[in-house]
Scaffold this motif. Structure first.
Motif, mmCIF file in Angstrom:
data_model
loop_
_atom_site.group_PDB
_atom_site.id
_atom_site.type_symbol
_atom_site.label_atom_id
_atom_site.label_comp_id
_atom_site.label_asym_id
_atom_site.label_seq_id
_atom_site.Cartn_x
_atom_site.Cartn_y
_atom_site.Cartn_z
ATOM 1 N N HIS A 164 -8.822 1.263 -3.939
ATOM 2 C CA HIS A 164 -9.225 2.253 -2.937
ATOM 3 C C HIS A 164 -9.967 3.377 -3.668
ATOM 4 C CE1 HIS A 164 -8.729 5.539 -0.057
ATOM 5 N NE2 HIS A 164 -8.510 4.604 0.857
ATOM 6 N N THR A 187 -5.342 -0.195 -1.924
ATOM 7 C CA THR A 187 -4.881 -0.553 -3.271
ATOM 8 C C THR A 187 -4.206 -1.928 -3.284
ATOM 9 O OG1 THR A 187 -2.822 0.626 -2.850
ATOM 10 C CG2 THR A 187 -4.568 1.863 -3.962
ATOM 11 N N GLN A 199 -9.896 6.505 -3.418
ATOM 12 C CA GLN A 199 -8.999 7.601 -3.808
ATOM 13 C C GLN A 199 -8.261 7.245 -5.096
ATOM 14 O OE1 GLN A 199 -7.577 10.566 -3.176
ATOM 15 N NE2 GLN A 199 -9.028 11.196 -1.605
ATOM 16 N N ALA A 200 -7.772 6.010 -5.174
ATOM 17 C CA ALA A 200 -7.016 5.581 -6.359
ATOM 18 C C ALA A 200 -7.946 5.565 -7.578
ATOM 19 C CB ALA A 200 -6.407 4.208 -6.112
ATOM 20 N N HIS A 224 0.400 5.104 -10.032
ATOM 21 C CA HIS A 224 -0.500 3.942 -10.066
ATOM 22 C C HIS A 224 -0.245 3.053 -11.279
ATOM 23 C CE1 HIS A 224 -2.993 5.151 -6.744
ATOM 24 N NE2 HIS A 224 -3.352 6.295 -7.310
ATOM 25 N N ALA A 269 0.857 -1.200 0.000
ATOM 26 C CA ALA A 269 0.000 0.000 0.000
ATOM 27 C C ALA A 269 0.891 1.248 0.000
ATOM 28 C CB ALA A 269 -0.921 -0.005 1.215
HETATM 29 O O1 LIG Z 1 -4.673 2.166 -0.540
HETATM 30 C C1 LIG Z 1 -3.528 2.559 -0.338
HETATM 31 O O2 LIG Z 1 -2.534 2.084 -0.881
HETATM 32 C C2 LIG Z 1 -3.348 3.657 0.582
HETATM 33 O O3 LIG Z 1 -2.288 3.798 1.125
HETATM 34 C C3 LIG Z 1 -4.463 4.618 0.800
HETATM 35 C C4 LIG Z 1 -4.430 5.811 -0.138
HETATM 36 C C5 LIG Z 1 -5.431 6.897 0.328
HETATM 37 O O4 LIG Z 1 -6.155 6.714 1.277
HETATM 38 O O5 LIG Z 1 -5.462 7.953 -0.309
HETATM 39 C C6 LIG Z 1 -3.107 6.429 -0.101
HETATM 40 C C7 LIG Z 1 -2.535 6.974 -1.177
HETATM 41 C C8 LIG Z 1 -3.213 6.990 -2.480
HETATM 42 O O6 LIG Z 1 -3.714 8.292 -2.594
HETATM 43 C C9 LIG Z 1 -4.312 6.046 -2.570
HETATM 44 C C10 LIG Z 1 -4.817 5.449 -1.481
#
Ligand SMILES: O=C(O)C(=O)C[C@]1(C(=O)O)C=C[C@@H](O)C=C1
Length: 426
Positions: free
Chosen positions: A234, A260, A236-237, A215, A143
């Motif tokens: 996730h 992720t 956010q991703a 990513h 992660a």
């Molecule tokens: O899912 C992950 O890998 C995370 O560390 C979480 C997380 C987040 O919460 O924003 C961290 C960074 C990236 O922006 C995408 C996901």
């Protein structure tokens, strides 16, 4: 691989013993539970192997030992960038009578031992759990939060947790020394959950790291992009790759999961041939997936900001750029916002972030007007980051003024800014 979860350690992964200590004054408390683990190493700032959380737990025979407090300057743990306030750093735990004594050694009748006097070595920094700082993060190995933990504390032992809340609790319960949590991303915006948790818990922000997030689209080897029916990651991703995903595989539905790398692991474990994950290249390696597309974030300036949390605040300084984070509210709601902001403007203090969240204790304010009816205003908690150290008089004066305008004010932390040179996620 099992991430720390609400059932850990109090559920099925219950440790077999806790080490307790009694402070010179005050009640005894659990300071640590010990698990057998194969921790994550960060030789170059990046995690290298998986933590393996087992239910087994080492039992310390503490009959003749003294242990030092865990909180101390991070350098003592082999890396890190915060200095926890020494005023709170009780360096030695002196009374360990609560630790179970190994009965196999006790052939002779137990003779009560008088307490040993403190010695100079008790006062030197020597963490009782070894030499490495234990850092809780949400997610599983691979992660981005794990990478952020490695950037913040290069030689740390990263502790995976299945929820943000668990990472907070891990620090509160002394299972971890720090938590590293994402609060905002340059493309996806704020991670609201962590703003709410910062208020609900009593931890202090002791640092920040900004991590360029690169990513990849990952799938089982041999999977074809046009056969994908689902992309999981996730939220956010998913939002950071929204446009690119629409171009690459418009037919695929998007599904949110907890993190992720967890998405990558899920595909590998369940042998899903129609599903891809958005995750890091390191997650691809860890879970045996193929990189279908590299660098799929919608913009190369994709940076996530993480904060480091500790039980104690650090002592603010003025010899390097500092940031201070506060949260406040007022009975009169948003009407005071302008006055609060002017307290900073008059002193030339720049704000770097402003966020509002629902005021959970009092979400609505009613204003009755006999002639026209009742106005229903939503109430907010305001979070502000400003570019100054609490050691600066102008920051102290600004806060004194803010306090006059607010009914609630809390300093979340005053901590060094991440000033690492800019390198977008190439
Ligand atoms: O899912 C992950 O890998 C995370 O560390 C979480 C997380 C987040 O919460 O924003 C961290 C960074 C990236 O922006 C995408 C996901």
């Amino acid at each position: 691989m099992q991430a720390l979860s609400p059932s850990t350690p109090t559920g099925n992964l219950r440790p077999t013993s806790y080490v307790r200590t009694r402070r010179p004054s005050g009640p005894s408390r659990i300071v640590r539970c010990i698990y057998r683990s194969d921790p994550v190493h960060f030789p170059n700032g990046i995690g290298a192997s998986r933590a393996d959380w087992q239910s087994s737990c080492a039992i310390l025979n503490a009959s003749n030992k003294t242990f030092s407090h865990q909180d101390q300057p991070a350098e003592a743990h082999g890396g890190g960038s915060d200095h926890v306030a020494a005023v709170n750093g009780h360096k030695a735990a002196i009374d360990l009578k609560l630790v179970p004594i190994d009965s196999s050694n006790s052939s002779a009748p137990a003779v009560p031992q008088p307490p040993k006097p403190l010695t100079i070595t008790d006062l030197s920094p020597a963490p009782m759990h070894g030499s490495r700082l234990r850092v809780a993060y949400q997610g599983v190995p691979g992660a981005y939060s794990e990478a952020a933990a490695g950037k913040a504390y290069p030689n740390c032992e990263a502790i995976p947790c299945d929820q943000f809340e668990v990472a907070f609790q891990a620090v509160e319960l002394w299972i971890a020394d720090r938590a590293v949590l994402p609060v905002e991303n340059s493309l996806g915006g704020s991670i609201h959950r962590n703003y709410d948790l910062l208020l609900r818990h009593r931890l202090h922000i002791v640092g920040e790291v900004q991590l360029p997030v690169h990513h990849c689209l990952l799938a089982l080897p041999g999977t074809r992009m046009d056969y994908l029916s689902r992309v999981i990651s996730h939220p956010q991703a998913l939002s950071q790759c929204e446009h690119t995903l629409t171009k690459l595989c418009p037919q695929a539905a998007r599904e949110a999961v907890d993190d992720t790398a967890g998405a990558a692991e899920y595909i590998a474990v369940n042998n899903l041939r129609d599903t891809a994950a958005i995750a890091s290249a390191r997650a691809a390696k860890l879970y045996g997936l193929q990189v279908l597309a590299d660098g799929i974030q919608d913009d190369s300036s994709n940076v996530t900001r993480f904060v480091m949390l500790a039980r104690e605040p650090i002592i603010p300084r003025t010899d390097r750029p500092f940031k201070t984070s506060i949260v406040f509210a007022h009975d009169q709601g948003t009407s005071v916002l302008f006055k609060v902001l002017s307290a900073f403007a008059f002193r030339n203090i720049s704000l770097t972030k402003i966020e509002s969240r629902p005021h959970r204790n009092r979400p609505i304010r009613l204003v009755d007007d006999a002639n026209v009816g009742t106005a229903k205003h939503f109430e907010y908690m305001f979070y502000i980051d400003f570019e100054a150290s609490l050691a600066e008089v102008r920051a102290q004066n600004a806060l004194a003024e803010v306090q006059e305008f607010t009914s609630f004010l809390r300093v979340l932390g005053s901590y060094p800014m991440d000033m690492t040179p800019w390198s977008p996620s190439a």
